[in-house]
Design an enzyme around this catalytic site. Structure first.
Site, PDB file in Angstrom:
ATOM      1  N   CYS A   1     -29.153 -10.849   7.385  1.00 21.86           N
ATOM      2  CA  CYS A   1     -29.471 -12.135   7.544  1.00 21.86           C
ATOM      3  C   CYS A   1     -28.552 -12.845   8.643  1.00 21.86           C
ATOM      4  O   CYS A   1     -27.605 -12.163   8.779  1.00 21.86           O
ATOM      5  CB  CYS A   1     -29.491 -12.881   6.109  1.00 21.86           C
ATOM      6  SG  CYS A   1     -27.876 -13.313   5.703  1.00 21.86           S
TER       7      CYS A   1
ATOM      8  N   CYS B   1     -24.890 -12.697   7.144  1.00 27.38           N
ATOM      9  CA  CYS B   1     -24.104 -11.580   7.361  1.00 27.38           C
ATOM     10  C   CYS B   1     -23.928 -10.997   8.709  1.00 27.38           C
ATOM     11  O   CYS B   1     -22.803 -10.352   8.919  1.00 27.38           O
ATOM     12  CB  CYS B   1     -24.969 -10.366   6.138  1.00 27.38           C
ATOM     13  SG  CYS B   1     -25.066 -10.915   4.533  1.00 27.38           S
TER      14      CYS B   1
ATOM     15  N   HIS C   1     -24.000 -11.584  -0.749  1.00 27.87           N
ATOM     16  CA  HIS C   1     -25.015 -10.656   0.052  1.00 27.87           C
ATOM     17  C   HIS C   1     -24.188  -9.280   0.230  1.00 27.87           C
ATOM     18  O   HIS C   1     -23.130  -9.516   0.275  1.00 27.87           O
ATOM     19  CB  HIS C   1     -25.446 -11.034   1.510  1.00 27.87           C
ATOM     20  CG  HIS C   1     -26.533 -12.126   1.578  1.00 27.87           C
ATOM     21  ND1 HIS C   1     -27.338 -12.537   2.473  1.00 27.87           N
ATOM     22  CD2 HIS C   1     -26.770 -13.021   0.416  1.00 27.87           C
ATOM     23  CE1 HIS C   1     -27.985 -13.549   2.058  1.00 27.87           C
ATOM     24  NE2 HIS C   1     -27.794 -13.841   0.829  1.00 27.87           N
TER      25      HIS C   1
ATOM     26  N   GLU D   1     -23.885  -7.224   2.386  1.00 27.46           N
ATOM     27  CA  GLU D   1     -23.105  -6.919   3.604  1.00 27.46           C
ATOM     28  C   GLU D   1     -21.836  -7.671   3.588  1.00 27.46           C
ATOM     29  O   GLU D   1     -20.682  -7.014   3.874  1.00 27.46           O
ATOM     30  CB  GLU D   1     -23.878  -7.333   4.971  1.00 27.46           C
ATOM     31  CG  GLU D   1     -24.924  -6.453   5.004  1.00 27.46           C
ATOM     32  CD  GLU D   1     -26.151  -7.311   4.631  1.00 27.46           C
ATOM     33  OE1 GLU D   1     -26.066  -7.929   3.596  1.00 27.46           O
ATOM     34  OE2 GLU D   1     -27.310  -7.336   5.355  1.00 27.46           O
TER      35      GLU D   1
HETATM   36 ZN   LIG Z   1     -27.011 -11.530   4.212  1.00 26.85          ZN
END
Ligand SMILES: [Zn+2]
Length: 158
Positions: free
Chosen positions: A85, A88, A55, A57
């Site tokens: 999410c 993260c 992801h 981040e």
């Molecule tokens: Zn994430």
């Protein structure tokens, strides 16, 4: 609102747009900065890197820590095109990030097929009610391992 926060979040959005345009992964971008100065950035590369943890981040946090040669991002801020999410968000806690700025939120992400809201709902449920089944096995052996860590005099705590 200081202008540099808006500029940094716009840069995170531009990274996500770049990702969409060049088919590099999901529509997400993130930046780590301090006092308005960008240290590192990251883009989602889940599908192109065959990495479900890639992801934006996470990629930005990894890059910032490599650049700064540290695992501690206290005093640094995370700017992301979308509310993080749970994975993260957890990574931001582990990194000690001081503040998270986001543009779109988890409901917006859900509307285009990213189930962040579902995952947040799952986490708030007791373990027995989650769709992810979890069971403890040989807990004494796991505890013994942790005690071994505690007895290690040269352990590096974080
Ligand atoms: Zn994430």
């Amino acid at each position: 609102m200081e202008q540099h926060h808006i500029e940094l979040i716009r840069q995170a959005i531009q990274l996500a747009q770049h990702n969409i345009k060049h088919a590099l992964g999901g529509p997400f971008g993130a930046i780590i900065a301090k006092d308005g100065v960008e240290i590192a950035s990251g883009c989602n590369s889940v599908t192109t890197g065959n990495d479900p943890t890639a992801h934006a981040e996470i990629m930005a946090i990894r890059s910032a820590c490599q650049t700064l040669n540290t695992w501690d991002l206290k005093g640094y801020e995370l700017y992301t095109s979308c509310e993080p999410c749970p994975m993260c968000l957890g990574a931001a806690y582990w990194a000690g990030v001081s503040k998270i700025w986001f543009s779109a939120n988890r409901e917006d992400a859900s509307l285009v097929g990213f189930d962040d809201s579902d995952m947040y709902r799952e986490l708030s449920k007791p373990i027995e009610q989650r769709t992810m089944k979890m069971s403890a096995l040989i807990p004494d052996e796991g505890r013994a391992l942790l005690e071994q860590w505690l007895k290690k005099p040269d352990r590096v705590e974080y």
